[in-house]
Design an enzyme around this catalytic site. Structure first.
Site, PDB file in Angstrom:
ATOM      1  CG  ASP A  75       3.355   0.273  -1.260  1.00 38.34           C
ATOM      2  OD1 ASP A  75       2.965  -0.323  -2.287  1.00 38.34           O
ATOM      3  OD2 ASP A  75       4.310  -0.125  -0.590  1.00 38.34           O
ATOM      4  CD  GLU A 136       9.696   3.720  -0.747  1.00 37.86           C
ATOM      5  OE1 GLU A 136      10.617   3.707   0.099  1.00 37.86           O
ATOM      6  OE2 GLU A 136       9.452   2.761  -1.500  1.00 37.86           O
TER       7      GLU A 136
END
Length: 387
Positions: A75, A136
């Site tokens: 990520d 997120e």
């Protein structure tokens, strides 16, 4: 286990982590981060790349020897957190920080690619590297899966890691099956009728109803769900009312719900919707319940975990399941996947702050174990090519 060829990457990995740490960007806004990643990929000789979702990048290395098509994911987004580490390489963007360690994840994957650039003989089959935005939120993994690119590339298995301050340095932790929870955001809006606080009988008090709703919903976990099922229902904010002498006409509750089992998850959703509505009605109010269903259960492929345990050897420990969530789970809906924790906790240095803390810190040398594990997994996951 640690190869000297991997140890030689320490300076490079450290530099990349620290450079990335200084440029945190929120989900789907990672423009500078994406540019940095793409420049490094060119420097490491990667010529086959695909841009996705604007700031995401898929890179591909095709080996000369036969093997599976394996994907490795990182990520790339940061958090709206004020940094309090005291690093001399702290975030240069006020109010934003890589407080979840994604800078470390990116440096690990880039270090892995740098290793393969130096040692191309280690590449078996096709290796796909996923630099994913928006973990997120709103969930970049699901968005990437919807593009179909991993399916078109024929990815057979996918691997990811997360630095973890609950785990001591020098350890790799995983478990077969459910390891991280399915989660949802829940918003309950309770609507009443306002009136003067000195004449409460003329209104319907949304604050009183909200108290009843909160108390009543706690009974779901206590009486409707087996004590053996791990479920969390937490309301973190409550807002309502207009003034101290006015009966509140509206209260809004925001919370989170977590579960490991889909049937249990669905039952909690059903009961929250039912109870909130009926309890509010008992107070003369109305309740509107909205669930934002986020990530699925991180459900590790048992055979891949066995391979990880073998290649990690003495570094490996089995982790208990955690009710934190991770959008890597969206890949596992279609592709057998392995997600593991990389220990970064160092009591002696005070590196004990949790994920999402403005004080979360770790040493980059720990990332080399992640690089080494990725290297070992290439051979490990190719041992049984029919599996």
């Amino acid at each position: 286990m640690m190869d000297t060829k991997v140890k030689e990457l320490e300076e490079l990995v450290t530099t990349m982590r620290r450079e990335l740490h200084q440029m945190p960007e929120l989900g789907l806004e990672e423009v500078r981060t994406a540019a940095y990643i793409r420049e490094k990929l060119r420097a490491f000789g990667v010529t086959e790349t695909y841009e996705v979702l604007g700031t995401g990048t898929i890179a591909v290395l095709r080996g000369k020897s036969a093997g599976k098509t394996l994907a490795f994911r990182t990520d790339i987004d940061a958090l709206p957190v004020k940094e309090q580490t005291g690093y001399d390489f702290a975030s240069k963007t006020p109010g934003k920080m890589h407080a979840c360690g994604h800078d470390g994840h990116m440096a690990t994957l880039l270090g892995f690619i740098a290793y393969l650039h130096r040692h191309p003989e280690a590449v078996q089959g096709t290796l796909v590297f996923v630099f994913q935005p928006a973990e997120e939120g709103p969930g970049g993994a699901e968005l990437i899966m919807k593009t179909g690119i991993l399916q078109k590339l024929g990815v057979e298995k996918i691997v990811g890691l997360h630095v973890f301050p609950d785990l001591p340095t020098g350890k790799i932790a995983c478990r077969p099956g459910p390891m991280m929870a399915r989660n949802a955001e829940v918003t309950i809006t309770i609507k009443g009728v306002s009136t003067h606080g000195a004449q409460p009988q003329l209104g319907e008090d949304a604050i009183v109803a909200a108290g009843g709703v909160i108390s009543g919903l706690n009974s779901i976990l206590a009486r409707n769900i087996s004590p053996l099922d791990n479920v969390v229902l937490t309301f973190g904010t409550i807002h309502g009312g207009e003034a101290m002498n006015i009966v509140a006409k509206e209260v809004v509750l925001h919370g989170t719900m977590r579960a490991f089992d889909d049937k249990v998850y669905d039952e909690v959703v059903r009961r929250v919707e039912l109870l909130a509505s009926e309890i509010a009605r008992g107070y003369g109010c109305e309740a509107e319940v909205v669930f934002n269903h986020m990530y699925r259960v991180v459900d590790n492929d048992a055979e891949m975990v066995t391979v990880l345990e073998k290649v990690a050897a003495d570094y490996y420990v089995e982790t208990p399941p955690y009710l934190i969530a991770e959008d890597f789970s969206w890949y596992q809906q279609e592709i057998p996947g392995l997600f593991f924790f990389l220990g970064i906790r160092d009591e002696a240095k005070g590196y004990t702050y949790p994920l999402h803390s403005g004080k979360m810190k770790f040493d980059e040398v720990n990332l080399l174990l992640g690089v080494q594990t990725y290297v070992n997994l290439i051979a490990g996951l190719n041992e049984n090519r029919g599996g």
